[in-house]
Enzyme design. Sequence first.
Site, PDB file in Angstrom:
ATOM      1  N   HIS A  55      25.237  28.060  39.246  1.00 25.21           N
ATOM      2  CA  HIS A  55      26.093  27.604  38.131  1.00 25.21           C
ATOM      3  C   HIS A  55      25.647  26.244  37.590  1.00 25.21           C
ATOM      4  CE1 HIS A  55      29.153  30.814  38.539  1.00 25.21           C
ATOM      5  NE2 HIS A  55      28.835  30.768  39.813  1.00 25.21           N
ATOM      6  N   ASN A 127      35.170  33.875  37.825  1.00 25.82           N
ATOM      7  CA  ASN A 127      34.059  34.336  36.993  1.00 25.82           C
ATOM      8  C   ASN A 127      34.612  35.159  35.829  1.00 25.82           C
ATOM      9  OD1 ASN A 127      31.733  33.341  38.328  1.00 25.82           O
ATOM     10  ND2 ASN A 127      31.835  34.975  39.839  1.00 25.82           N
TER      11      ASN A 127
END
Length: 483
Positions: A55, A127
């Site tokens: 990420h 997510n």
Amino acid sequence: MTDRPTTTTDAGIAAPSDEFSQSVGSNGPLLMQDHYVIQKMAQFNRERVPERVVHAKGGGAHGILKMTADVSQYTKADLFQPGRETPLFLRFSTVAGELGFPDTVRDPRGFAIKFYTQHGNYDLVGNNTPIFFIRDPSQFSDFIHSQKRRQDTHLHDHNMQWDFWTGTPASAHQVTFLMSDRGTPRTWRNMHGFGSHTFMWINAGGEKFWIKYHFKTNQGIENFTDAEAAAMAGEDRDFHIRDLFTAIKSGDHPSWTLQVQVMPFEAAADYRFNPFDLTKVWPHGDFPPIDIGTMTLNRNPENYFAEVEQAAFEPANLVPGIAASPDKMLQGRLFSYPDTHRYRIGPNYLQLPVNRPKVPVHSYNKDGAMRYENYGDPVYAPNSYGGPVAAPELYAHEGYGVTGEIIRSAYRLHAEDDDFGQPGTLYRDVLSETDRANLASNIVGHMKSDGPVTAEILPKVIAYWTSVDADLGARVSKLYNGG
Ligand code: NDP
């Protein structure tokens, strides 16, 4: 004289020059005593903290969660009480690419939220998909290694990815999602968010429930096709960051409807799916989602490094009324996230403005690198000098009984705990014919690019998709062979 402020050193001393080092004569060597320039160069050398190992590339915004329903019968958590408005910070991201990677690549998107509640920070690190590639944290570094660059060429390698996925059938549901057009959302505003894991909620009377969170976009789902996503990656690598920033700046504040699915505590034991398996959803027909609030993003960060890069989300930040479930991936992340922040930002990351709670902190932790606030004496508990005392009554009902041998094994205790059932349902019952055709062509495009699938892995890939659905396996095989 000018009304502009004077440049200073970081110690606040007026700078001697914005352009010139101190030298011996105009062509002479530079001097060690030129502290201003030495500080400037040394600070520049230290401007980067390590990028997140996953990420890394992202953007974010501040916002608010407003409750629209009364769920106090399920949780006593402050932020979910009727009418409550809770400030928050949300960071979106891609997973596998580095800082600077194009925003529109095929990848899951991170959807990490820090709620600044009146009972301390609550982090929900989700997510844009309700599921994940693996169900056991012992596989996480293997999975990510397969998504990152090879040791020899330093290139991404799709063969490596397919080798891992086909060797790990638990991945099938998430890979189906990823290869569908939802794997290339048009913008962050046009995708849903999911808490993904199962969590426990506890009400004021001590009753427990299992829950899942869904943030449904109010902008509508919009995706890029594979070709559109690739074209945008060339045109504007920062398309998603720019889109969010521009929308909020122009007053077009994106919002999501927060829904929860609620499972009675006792129903978990003999539910048809393991409710703590991160590769599974709870079908809506079994546990209908309930609308409970609206999340709106309404303020851009003013300083990207301070507010986005240094934002540190950790699923272990749970407030009274919310507790962890036995989901093995969640259990692993409870450790892993704070651990990576201590490495990446430093042990006192929770004192940084974006991470610190908006309630007072009374802690016996102290000192360490970059700490600027301690809580004073006494520095130990128990003590006789008026130091803070814990509140065990707030957590009295979180416990639950477990029995069993110490083992290592997969979940196979529930009637439908197979790996291919839910992705098969997605393919057959949810995707439109256009979605199915795009899914097959996205899969084949991926198989043929960036370190394409080798002859050794190819049969495994065809078998994997045939296990999801025989028609999908046949389509992939035919398309791959030029049909
Ligand atoms: P439902 O028919 O009740 O709901 C289907 C779900 O699939 C909706 O959440 C829908 O989201 C979502 N969806 C629609 N199109 C796509 C797409 N192209 N790609 C991915 N998701 C899509 O079904 P069930 O709850 O019984 O679940 C059936 C299957 O749907 C599951 O096996 C799972 O693969 C998938 N799914 C289920 C979710 C859940 O939490 N139950 C969540 C997301 C997907 P939308 O509201 O945008 O149409």
